[in-house]
Scaffold this motif. Structure first.
Motif, PDB file in Angstrom:
ATOM      1  N   THR A  60       0.850  -1.189   0.000  1.00 19.60           N
ATOM      2  CA  THR A  60       0.000   0.000   0.000  1.00 19.60           C
ATOM      3  C   THR A  60       0.885   1.238   0.000  1.00 19.60           C
ATOM      4  O   THR A  60       2.032   1.197   0.454  1.00 19.60           O
ATOM      5  CB  THR A  60      -0.920   0.033   1.244  1.00 19.60           C
ATOM      6  N   ASP A  61       0.346   2.321  -0.522  1.00 19.26           N
ATOM      7  CA  ASP A  61       1.067   3.600  -0.567  1.00 19.26           C
ATOM      8  C   ASP A  61       0.126   4.692  -0.072  1.00 19.26           C
ATOM      9  O   ASP A  61      -0.858   5.007  -0.744  1.00 19.26           O
ATOM     10  CB  ASP A  61       1.549   3.880  -1.987  1.00 19.26           C
ATOM     11  N   SER A  62       0.433   5.250   1.078  1.00 18.75           N
ATOM     12  CA  SER A  62      -0.474   6.217   1.714  1.00 18.75           C
ATOM     13  C   SER A  62      -0.568   7.551   0.965  1.00 18.75           C
ATOM     14  O   SER A  62      -1.543   8.277   1.135  1.00 18.75           O
ATOM     15  CB  SER A  62      -0.047   6.472   3.161  1.00 18.75           C
ATOM     16  N   ASP A  63       0.417   7.871   0.128  1.00 24.05           N
ATOM     17  CA  ASP A  63       0.376   9.152  -0.585  1.00 24.05           C
ATOM     18  C   ASP A  63       0.385   8.981  -2.103  1.00 24.05           C
ATOM     19  O   ASP A  63       0.800   9.870  -2.834  1.00 24.05           O
ATOM     20  CB  ASP A  63       1.531  10.053  -0.134  1.00 24.05           C
ATOM     21  N   GLY A  64      -0.080   7.841  -2.560  1.00 22.91           N
ATOM     22  CA  GLY A  64      -0.105   7.609  -4.002  1.00 22.91           C
ATOM     23  C   GLY A  64      -0.552   6.200  -4.303  1.00 22.91           C
ATOM     24  O   GLY A  64      -1.443   5.667  -3.657  1.00 22.91           O
ATOM     25  N   SER A  65       0.132   5.577  -5.270  1.00 24.47           N
ATOM     26  CA  SER A  65      -0.236   4.221  -5.667  1.00 24.47           C
ATOM     27  C   SER A  65       1.027   3.404  -5.919  1.00 24.47           C
ATOM     28  O   SER A  65       2.113   3.950  -6.077  1.00 24.47           O
ATOM     29  CB  SER A  65      -1.105   4.257  -6.930  1.00 24.47           C
ATOM     30  N   ILE A  66       0.859   2.087  -5.980  1.00 24.94           N
ATOM     31  CA  ILE A  66       1.973   1.196  -6.276  1.00 24.94           C
ATOM     32  C   ILE A  66       2.155   1.152  -7.786  1.00 24.94           C
ATOM     33  O   ILE A  66       1.208   0.903  -8.527  1.00 24.94           O
ATOM     34  CB  ILE A  66       1.716  -0.218  -5.718  1.00 24.94           C
ATOM     35  N   GLY A  67       3.377   1.392  -8.221  1.00 26.07           N
ATOM     36  CA  GLY A  67       3.669   1.375  -9.650  1.00 26.07           C
ATOM     37  C   GLY A  67       4.124   0.021 -10.144  1.00 26.07           C
ATOM     38  O   GLY A  67       3.671  -0.450 -11.187  1.00 26.07           O
ATOM     39  N   THR A  68       5.046  -0.631  -9.401  1.00 30.79           N
ATOM     40  CA  THR A  68       5.561  -1.928  -9.837  1.00 30.79           C
ATOM     41  C   THR A  68       5.799  -2.856  -8.645  1.00 30.79           C
ATOM     42  O   THR A  68       5.993  -2.405  -7.520  1.00 30.79           O
ATOM     43  CB  THR A  68       6.901  -1.791 -10.593  1.00 30.79           C
ATOM     44  N   TYR A  69       5.772  -4.151  -8.961  1.00 31.40           N
ATOM     45  CA  TYR A  69       6.123  -5.215  -8.018  1.00 31.40           C
ATOM     46  C   TYR A  69       7.253  -6.014  -8.646  1.00 31.40           C
ATOM     47  O   TYR A  69       7.273  -6.212  -9.860  1.00 31.40           O
ATOM     48  CB  TYR A  69       4.945  -6.172  -7.794  1.00 31.40           C
ATOM     49  N   GLN A  70       8.174  -6.521  -7.808  1.00 31.01           N
ATOM     50  CA  GLN A  70       9.235  -7.388  -8.317  1.00 31.01           C
ATOM     51  C   GLN A  70       9.630  -8.389  -7.240  1.00 31.01           C
ATOM     52  O   GLN A  70      10.064  -8.003  -6.164  1.00 31.01           O
ATOM     53  CB  GLN A  70      10.469  -6.570  -8.730  1.00 31.01           C
ATOM     54  N   TRP A  71       9.458  -9.684  -7.542  1.00 33.16           N
ATOM     55  CA  TRP A  71       9.866 -10.759  -6.645  1.00 33.16           C
ATOM     56  C   TRP A  71      11.275 -11.202  -7.003  1.00 33.16           C
ATOM     57  O   TRP A  71      11.656 -11.234  -8.171  1.00 33.16           O
ATOM     58  CB  TRP A  71       8.950 -11.970  -6.785  1.00 33.16           C
ATOM     59  N   SER A  72      12.055 -11.583  -5.990  1.00 36.19           N
ATOM     60  CA  SER A  72      13.364 -12.203  -6.189  1.00 36.19           C
ATOM     61  C   SER A  72      13.493 -13.337  -5.178  1.00 36.19           C
ATOM     62  O   SER A  72      12.688 -13.431  -4.245  1.00 36.19           O
ATOM     63  CB  SER A  72      14.492 -11.184  -6.022  1.00 36.19           C
ATOM     64  N   GLN A  73      14.508 -14.184  -5.350  1.00 34.22           N
ATOM     65  CA  GLN A  73      14.655 -15.342  -4.468  1.00 34.22           C
ATOM     66  C   GLN A  73      16.107 -15.720  -4.288  1.00 34.22           C
ATOM     67  O   GLN A  73      16.953 -15.421  -5.135  1.00 34.22           O
ATOM     68  CB  GLN A  73      13.892 -16.537  -5.030  1.00 34.22           C
ATOM     69  N   THR A  74      16.374 -16.358  -3.158  1.00 38.69           N
ATOM     70  CA  THR A  74      17.636 -17.048  -2.931  1.00 38.69           C
ATOM     71  C   THR A  74      17.276 -18.431  -2.409  1.00 38.69           C
ATOM     72  O   THR A  74      16.213 -18.623  -1.819  1.00 38.69           O
ATOM     73  CB  THR A  74      18.532 -16.325  -1.902  1.00 38.69           C
ATOM     74  N   GLY A  75      18.145 -19.387  -2.624  1.00 35.96           N
ATOM     75  CA  GLY A  75      17.866 -20.739  -2.153  1.00 35.96           C
ATOM     76  C   GLY A  75      18.782 -21.755  -2.779  1.00 35.96           C
ATOM     77  O   GLY A  75      19.706 -21.399  -3.522  1.00 35.96           O
ATOM     78  N   PRO A  76      18.527 -23.032  -2.504  1.00 32.02           N
ATOM     79  CA  PRO A  76      19.395 -24.087  -3.012  1.00 32.02           C
ATOM     80  C   PRO A  76      19.252 -24.328  -4.517  1.00 32.02           C
ATOM     81  O   PRO A  76      20.092 -24.969  -5.123  1.00 32.02           O
ATOM     82  CB  PRO A  76      18.954 -25.317  -2.220  1.00 32.02           C
TER      83      PRO A  76
END
Length: 142
Positions: free
Chosen positions: A55-71
């Motif tokens: 959420t963005d209290s003074d605007g909106s969300i422009g982008t999402y980006q998932w990343s990962q680490t693991g075996p």
């Protein structure tokens, strides 16, 4: 503001100047991101669904980006969305991070850890102690 200008010989003139300051804006508040608590799964289950909330209290969300680490590199179906499905996980610990960027460029990241437990391997061995007595020994390994 009014200015009075003199020429040193007794002459003068006045001028009024108006100053307008523009381009000053409020400080951008970064988004708030939550991807949920750490969790554990056990093989043969090797998939999870992650539902991030930003959420963005003074605007909106422009982008999402998932990343990962693991075996290993698990498959993420839509790494640029708030909710994703992850498949092809192997035993080990994974950390998934969601970074959300708001419409003014501020970013926040939240992460969750998934421990993927291996399938327990049970081996049974019968031992004869020489007296005709048999013992069953089981070992469990992951």
């Amino acid at each position: 503001m009014t200015y009075r200008i003199t020429d040193g010989n007794g002459g003068f003139d006045t001028a009024t100047v108006t100053v307008t300051v523009t381009g000053i804006s409020a400080v951008n508040v970064p988004p708030v991101v939550n991807v949920g608590p750490d969790q554990e799964i056990t093989l043969p289950v090797n998939f999870i669904d992650l539902n991030g909330v930003a959420t963005d209290s003074d605007g909106s969300i422009g982008t999402y980006q998932w990343s990962q680490t693991g075996p290993s590199i698990a498959s993420m179906d839509t790494p640029n969305a708030s909710a994703i499905s992850v498949t092809n996980m192997i035993a080990g610990t994974y950390v998934f991070r969601l970074t959300a960027t708001d419409d003014d460029g501020a970013t926040t990241t939240s992460s969750t850890q998934f421990d993927v437990q291996g399938i327990p391997k049970v081996e049974s061995v019968q031992i004869d102690d020489g007296t005709g007595q048999r013992s069953l020994v089981r070992t469990v390994s992951v």
